[in-house]
Motif scaffolding. Structure first.
Motif, PDB file in Angstrom:
ATOM      1  N   LEU A   1      -5.063   6.525  -8.259  1.00 26.73           N
ATOM      2  CA  LEU A   1      -6.071   5.475  -8.419  1.00 26.73           C
ATOM      3  C   LEU A   1      -5.451   4.207  -8.994  1.00 26.73           C
ATOM      4  O   LEU A   1      -5.763   3.090  -8.567  1.00 26.73           O
ATOM      5  CB  LEU A   1      -7.190   5.974  -9.339  1.00 26.73           C
ATOM      6  N   LEU A   2      -4.526   4.381  -9.946  1.00 23.86           N
ATOM      7  CA  LEU A   2      -3.848   3.227 -10.542  1.00 23.86           C
ATOM      8  C   LEU A   2      -2.987   2.500  -9.513  1.00 23.86           C
ATOM      9  O   LEU A   2      -2.846   1.271  -9.561  1.00 23.86           O
ATOM     10  CB  LEU A   2      -2.986   3.678 -11.725  1.00 23.86           C
ATOM     11  N   ILE A   3      -2.388   3.244  -8.585  1.00 26.31           N
ATOM     12  CA  ILE A   3      -1.534   2.628  -7.563  1.00 26.31           C
ATOM     13  C   ILE A   3      -2.351   1.724  -6.644  1.00 26.31           C
ATOM     14  O   ILE A   3      -1.939   0.613  -6.321  1.00 26.31           O
ATOM     15  CB  ILE A   3      -0.788   3.707  -6.757  1.00 26.31           C
ATOM     16  N   ILE A   4      -3.531   2.211  -6.237  1.00 24.57           N
ATOM     17  CA  ILE A   4      -4.323   1.419  -5.285  1.00 24.57           C
ATOM     18  C   ILE A   4      -5.207   0.380  -5.959  1.00 24.57           C
ATOM     19  O   ILE A   4      -5.800  -0.456  -5.275  1.00 24.57           O
ATOM     20  CB  ILE A   4      -5.182   2.330  -4.379  1.00 24.57           C
ATOM     21  N   SER A   5      -5.299   0.427  -7.286  1.00 23.82           N
ATOM     22  CA  SER A   5      -6.140  -0.563  -7.979  1.00 23.82           C
ATOM     23  C   SER A   5      -5.362  -1.383  -9.004  1.00 23.82           C
ATOM     24  O   SER A   5      -5.916  -2.288  -9.614  1.00 23.82           O
ATOM     25  CB  SER A   5      -7.298   0.147  -8.701  1.00 23.82           C
ATOM     26  N   GLY A   6      -4.057  -1.076  -9.171  1.00 20.87           N
ATOM     27  CA  GLY A   6      -3.254  -1.773 -10.169  1.00 20.87           C
ATOM     28  C   GLY A   6      -2.513  -2.976  -9.595  1.00 20.87           C
ATOM     29  O   GLY A   6      -3.016  -3.672  -8.706  1.00 20.87           O
ATOM     30  N   ASP A   7      -1.306  -3.206 -10.110  1.00 19.40           N
ATOM     31  CA  ASP A   7      -0.493  -4.338  -9.666  1.00 19.40           C
ATOM     32  C   ASP A   7      -0.195  -4.218  -8.173  1.00 19.40           C
ATOM     33  O   ASP A   7       0.059  -3.127  -7.656  1.00 19.40           O
ATOM     34  CB  ASP A   7       0.825  -4.392 -10.448  1.00 19.40           C
ATOM     35  N   ILE A   8      -0.182  -5.347  -7.498  1.00 20.03           N
ATOM     36  CA  ILE A   8       0.033  -5.353  -6.057  1.00 20.03           C
ATOM     37  C   ILE A   8       1.444  -4.855  -5.730  1.00 20.03           C
ATOM     38  O   ILE A   8       2.414  -5.158  -6.428  1.00 20.03           O
ATOM     39  CB  ILE A   8      -0.199  -6.763  -5.479  1.00 20.03           C
ATOM     40  N   SER A   9       1.547  -4.051  -4.669  1.00 20.38           N
ATOM     41  CA  SER A   9       2.824  -3.504  -4.224  1.00 20.38           C
ATOM     42  C   SER A   9       2.743  -3.234  -2.734  1.00 20.38           C
ATOM     43  O   SER A   9       1.661  -3.211  -2.138  1.00 20.38           O
ATOM     44  CB  SER A   9       3.159  -2.209  -4.980  1.00 20.38           C
ATOM     45  N   PHE A  10       3.895  -2.996  -2.118  1.00 20.44           N
ATOM     46  CA  PHE A  10       3.926  -2.693  -0.688  1.00 20.44           C
ATOM     47  C   PHE A  10       3.168  -1.398  -0.400  1.00 20.44           C
ATOM     48  O   PHE A  10       2.413  -1.313   0.573  1.00 20.44           O
ATOM     49  CB  PHE A  10       5.378  -2.559  -0.216  1.00 20.44           C
ATOM     50  N   LEU A  11       3.360  -0.386  -1.269  1.00 20.03           N
ATOM     51  CA  LEU A  11       2.671   0.887  -1.078  1.00 20.03           C
ATOM     52  C   LEU A  11       1.162   0.707  -1.192  1.00 20.03           C
ATOM     53  O   LEU A  11       0.393   1.294  -0.420  1.00 20.03           O
ATOM     54  CB  LEU A  11       3.165   1.901  -2.114  1.00 20.03           C
ATOM     55  N   GLN A  12       0.737  -0.102  -2.148  1.00 24.15           N
ATOM     56  CA  GLN A  12      -0.692  -0.372  -2.306  1.00 24.15           C
ATOM     57  C   GLN A  12      -1.264  -1.032  -1.053  1.00 24.15           C
ATOM     58  O   GLN A  12      -2.342  -0.645  -0.567  1.00 24.15           O
ATOM     59  CB  GLN A  12      -0.928  -1.280  -3.510  1.00 24.15           C
ATOM     60  N   LEU A  13      -0.568  -2.014  -0.505  1.00 29.48           N
ATOM     61  CA  LEU A  13      -1.021  -2.688   0.709  1.00 29.48           C
ATOM     62  C   LEU A  13      -1.106  -1.717   1.877  1.00 29.48           C
ATOM     63  O   LEU A  13      -2.025  -1.791   2.705  1.00 29.48           O
ATOM     64  CB  LEU A  13      -0.075  -3.841   1.052  1.00 29.48           C
ATOM     65  N   LEU A  14      -0.150  -0.791   1.931  1.00 33.84           N
ATOM     66  CA  LEU A  14      -0.128   0.213   2.991  1.00 33.84           C
ATOM     67  C   LEU A  14      -1.368   1.111   2.903  1.00 33.84           C
ATOM     68  O   LEU A  14      -2.052   1.359   3.906  1.00 33.84           O
ATOM     69  CB  LEU A  14       1.145   1.051   2.868  1.00 33.84           C
ATOM     70  N   ILE A  15      -1.665   1.594   1.695  1.00 30.82           N
ATOM     71  CA  ILE A  15      -2.807   2.487   1.495  1.00 30.82           C
ATOM     72  C   ILE A  15      -4.122   1.749   1.736  1.00 30.82           C
ATOM     73  O   ILE A  15      -5.024   2.256   2.417  1.00 30.82           O
ATOM     74  CB  ILE A  15      -2.797   3.081   0.073  1.00 30.82           C
ATOM     75  N   LYS A  16      -4.234   0.542   1.201  1.00 33.29           N
ATOM     76  CA  LYS A  16      -5.473  -0.227   1.371  1.00 33.29           C
ATOM     77  C   LYS A  16      -5.720  -0.581   2.836  1.00 33.29           C
ATOM     78  O   LYS A  16      -6.865  -0.601   3.296  1.00 33.29           O
ATOM     79  CB  LYS A  16      -5.425  -1.495   0.513  1.00 33.29           C
ATOM     80  N   SER A  17      -4.656  -0.859   3.579  1.00 37.91           N
ATOM     81  CA  SER A  17      -4.798  -1.147   5.011  1.00 37.91           C
ATOM     82  C   SER A  17      -5.344   0.062   5.748  1.00 37.91           C
ATOM     83  O   SER A  17      -6.210  -0.060   6.624  1.00 37.91           O
ATOM     84  CB  SER A  17      -3.448  -1.554   5.606  1.00 37.91           C
ATOM     85  N   SER A  18      -4.856   1.245   5.380  1.00 32.63           N
ATOM     86  CA  SER A  18      -5.343   2.478   6.000  1.00 32.63           C
ATOM     87  C   SER A  18      -6.815   2.708   5.670  1.00 32.63           C
ATOM     88  O   SER A  18      -7.604   3.095   6.533  1.00 32.63           O
ATOM     89  CB  SER A  18      -4.505   3.670   5.520  1.00 32.63           C
ATOM     90  N   LEU A  19      -7.199   2.449   4.423  1.00 27.50           N
ATOM     91  CA  LEU A  19      -8.599   2.625   4.015  1.00 27.50           C
ATOM     92  C   LEU A  19      -9.511   1.644   4.746  1.00 27.50           C
ATOM     93  O   LEU A  19     -10.656   1.981   5.077  1.00 27.50           O
ATOM     94  CB  LEU A  19      -8.724   2.443   2.502  1.00 27.50           C
ATOM     95  N   GLU A  20      -9.003   0.440   4.997  1.00 30.09           N
ATOM     96  CA  GLU A  20      -9.802  -0.550   5.716  1.00 30.09           C
ATOM     97  C   GLU A  20      -9.943  -0.189   7.191  1.00 30.09           C
ATOM     98  O   GLU A  20     -11.006  -0.347   7.785  1.00 30.09           O
ATOM     99  CB  GLU A  20      -9.158  -1.937   5.581  1.00 30.09           C
ATOM    100  N   LEU A  21      -8.862   0.317   7.775  1.00 30.53           N
ATOM    101  CA  LEU A  21      -8.861   0.610   9.204  1.00 30.53           C
ATOM    102  C   LEU A  21      -9.632   1.880   9.553  1.00 30.53           C
ATOM    103  O   LEU A  21     -10.325   1.941  10.577  1.00 30.53           O
ATOM    104  CB  LEU A  21      -7.419   0.738   9.708  1.00 30.53           C
ATOM    105  N   PHE A  22      -9.506   2.912   8.715  1.00 30.70           N
ATOM    106  CA  PHE A  22     -10.033   4.236   9.067  1.00 30.70           C
ATOM    107  C   PHE A  22     -11.167   4.700   8.162  1.00 30.70           C
ATOM    108  O   PHE A  22     -11.443   5.889   8.088  1.00 30.70           O
ATOM    109  CB  PHE A  22      -8.900   5.268   9.045  1.00 30.70           C
ATOM    110  N   SER A  23     -11.784   3.789   7.449  1.00 30.21           N
ATOM    111  CA  SER A  23     -12.888   4.074   6.530  1.00 30.21           C
ATOM    112  C   SER A  23     -12.392   4.668   5.216  1.00 30.21           C
ATOM    113  O   SER A  23     -11.263   5.132   5.108  1.00 30.21           O
ATOM    114  CB  SER A  23     -13.946   4.998   7.164  1.00 30.21           C
ATOM    115  N   HIS A  24     -13.272   4.700   4.254  1.00 29.85           N
ATOM    116  CA  HIS A  24     -12.921   5.049   2.877  1.00 29.85           C
ATOM    117  C   HIS A  24     -13.072   6.560   2.667  1.00 29.85           C
ATOM    118  O   HIS A  24     -14.143   7.047   2.309  1.00 29.85           O
ATOM    119  CB  HIS A  24     -13.843   4.282   1.926  1.00 29.85           C
ATOM    120  N   ASN A  25     -12.000   7.313   2.895  1.00 30.09           N
ATOM    121  CA  ASN A  25     -12.049   8.763   2.716  1.00 30.09           C
ATOM    122  C   ASN A  25     -10.664   9.305   2.396  1.00 30.09           C
ATOM    123  O   ASN A  25      -9.670   8.562   2.410  1.00 30.09           O
ATOM    124  CB  ASN A  25     -12.632   9.444   3.966  1.00 30.09           C
ATOM    125  N   ASP A  26     -10.602  10.604   2.132  1.00 31.37           N
ATOM    126  CA  ASP A  26      -9.327  11.224   1.752  1.00 31.37           C
ATOM    127  C   ASP A  26      -8.312  11.190   2.886  1.00 31.37           C
ATOM    128  O   ASP A  26      -7.104  11.077   2.642  1.00 31.37           O
ATOM    129  CB  ASP A  26      -9.561  12.674   1.310  1.00 31.37           C
TER     130      ASP A  26
END
Length: 397
Positions: free
Chosen positions: A32-57
Motif C-alpha cells: 500500500l505504501l508503494i502505490i500511495s507513497g513517493d512516486i517511482s517507476f514501480l508505482q507508475l507501473l502498478i497504477k497504470s495496471s489498476l487504471e487499465l484493468f480496474s481496481h482489483n487484486d
C-alpha cells in the motif's frame, strides 16, 4: 514438441499458478505504501495496471507476474552462452520458477521482481547488442530503481578487472549519481545480523542451493574463471554480508543479484555431471532429484499457505499473515452493509483498497480470538479462526 513450445507450456503453467495465487492474497501495508507513497517507476507501473484493468487484486499483481514471465524468458535466452543443450536450459527455467524467492518476487509488489527483470535484460543486451545500447539501458536504470546502485558498483569492479575504461567511467558516474539521488544507508553498529542474513538467503534459495551457490562462486574464484555474472553475484553478495554485521539488510535489495547468476550454477553442475562416466553420475542425479523435490515442497507450501493455520497456535506468526485478512474482512463488513470504518490501524488502512472508506460512523476493534461472539466480524482459513473484531456503530445527530 519443440523446446520453444515446452518453454511456453512451462510459462503458461507458471502464469496460471500465479494468477490463482492472486485470489488468495490481500494487499499488504508495505505494498500500500508503494502505490500511495513517493512516486517511482514501480508505482507508475502498478497504477497504470489498476487504471487499465480496474481496481482489483488481479490488476494489482499483474505487472509483477508479467515481469516474472519476461525474466524467465530472458533467463532461457541468456543461459545459452553457459548451457549448450536446450533441454538443460528448460530445466533451469523450471528451477527458477520454483525458487521461493522468485515465487515471492513474482507476486509481491516490491523492487525484487523489477530488479531481476532488469538484470536479465542487461545481460541480454550485454550478449547481443553493442555498447551504445547497453550504455543507454544503464542510464535508464538510474531513473527506474534505486537498487540498480548495486549493479553499477559491481560493474565498476568488473570494468577495473577487464580494463574497460569507458565502461568504468560510465558506471562510476552512474554510481555517484545514484547515491546522490537516493542515498545509501551504511549506518549502524555491530549488531549480529550476519547469521540472520545467511538464514534469509537460505530461505530465498533453499539451503541446498544456497550452499552450492557459495561453492560455485568460490570455485570460480580459485580457477580464476571470472565473467560478468560472477562479478555481479559475488560483489553484491559479499557487500550484503559485510554490511549485515552493522545492520539488518533488506533481502529484496540484494537477493536478485545472486538469483540472476543461476546460469553459472547450472553450468558448473552440468559440467561436473557430464565429465563423469555414467556409472559415477548417480550422486549428482540424487542431488538434483533431492533439490527438485525440496523446491517442489517449498512451492507447494507457499501456494497452499493458508492451510498452515491449522498447525499454528498463534495466527499472527504465519509467514504470510500480513498479506491475509484484509480482503476477507472487507467482504465480511460489506455483508453487514458496513462500507466505511474508522481508520486507526495498518490493517484498516488496507481496507481502502477494497472500497471500505474512512468515516467516524463505525469503529472496528480487534479482539482476542477467545472473546469472539456471534456479533463479531471474523475471518477464518481452513476452518480455523484467524481474526476477530467487534464493530461499534456510533449514533450521529
Amino acid at each position: 514438441m519443440s523446446h520453444k513450445q515446452i518453454l511456453f507450456l512451462i510459462l503458461g503453467i507458471d502464469a496460471f499458478v500465479l494468477l490463482f495465487q492472486t485470489t488468495e492474497l490481500s494487499i499488504s501495508y508495505k505494498e500500500l505504501l508503494i502505490i500511495s507513497g513517493d512516486i517511482s517507476f514501480l508505482q507508475l507501473l502498478i497504477k497504470s495496471s489498476l487504471e487499465l484493468f480496474s481496481h482489483n487484486d488481479f490488476s494489482l499483481r499483474l505487472p509483477m507476474i508479467v515481469l516474472h514471465l519476461l525474466s524467465a524468458t530472458l533467463l532461457y535466452a541468456v543461459s545459452k552462452n553457459y548451457i549448450l543443450r536446450d533441454r538443460d536450459r528448460l530445466w533451469l527455467v523450471v528451477l527458477f520458477t520454483l525458487l521461493p524467492g522468485v515465487m515471492s518476487s513474482a507476486i509481491v509488489i516490491n523492487s525484487a521482481g523489477l530488479v531481476i527483470f532488469g538484470l536479465f535484460l542487461f545481460l541480454y543486451f550485454y550478449q547481443n547488442f553493442n555498447h551504445k545500447y547497453l550504455y543507454l539501458l544503464l542510464i535508464a536504470f538510474l531513473f527506474i530503481e534505486r537498487d540498480f546502485l548495486y549493479l553499477f558498483s559491481s560493474l565498476i569492479v568488473y570494468s577495473i578487472y577487464k580494463k574497460e575504461n569507458k565502461f568504468l567511467i560510465l558506471n562510476t558516474i552512474l554510481f555517484i549519481a545514484s547515491i546522490t539521488l537516493y542515498g545509501i544507508d551504511i549506518s549502524g553498529t555491530p549488531s549480529g545480523h550476519f547469521l540472520e542474513s545467511i538464514g534469509i538467503y537460505a530461505t530465498v534459495f533453499t539451503p541446498v542451493i544456497f550452499i552450492y551457490l557459495f561453492y560455485v562462486l568460490y570455485k570460480k574464484y580459485l580457477l580464476k574463471e571470472f565473467d560478468i555474472l560472477w562479478f555481479i553475484a559475488s560483489t553484491v553478495l559479499i557487500y550484503s554480508l559485510l554490511i549485515s554485521f552493522r545492520q539488518k539488510i533488506a533481502i529484496e535489495d540484494f537477493a536478485p543479484y545472486t538469483i540472476v547468476a543461476l546460469p553459472l550454477y547450472a553450468q558448473t553442475f552440468i559440467h561436473s555431471y557430464r565429465v563423469r562416466l555414467k556409472v559415477f553420475r548417480k550422486n549428482y542425479r540424487n542431488i538434483f532429484i533431492f533439490t527438485f523435490a525440496l523446491l517442489s515442497i517449498h512451492s507447494f507450501i507457499i501456494l497452499l499457505n493458508k492451510e498452515l493455520y491449522i498447525f499454528i497456535e498463534k495466527p499472527k506468526k504465519h509467514f504470510a499473515y500480513k498479506m491475509h485478512i484484509a480482503k476477507e474482512l472487507s467482504n465480511a463488513l460489506k455483508s453487514r452493509d458496513i462500507n466505511c470504518v474508522s481508520q486507526k490501524s495498518k490493517l484498516l488502512k488496507r481496507l481502502e483498497f477494497y472500497d471500505i472508506k474512512n468515516c467516524k460512523e463505525n469503529i472496528v476493534e480487534e479482539i482476542k480470538l477467545s472473546q469472539t461472539t456471534q456479533n463479531s466480524v471474523t475471518v477464518s482459513y481452513a476452518k480455523r479462526l484467524v481474526y476477530s473484531a467487534n464493530v461499534t456503530k456510533l449514533n450521529s445527530k
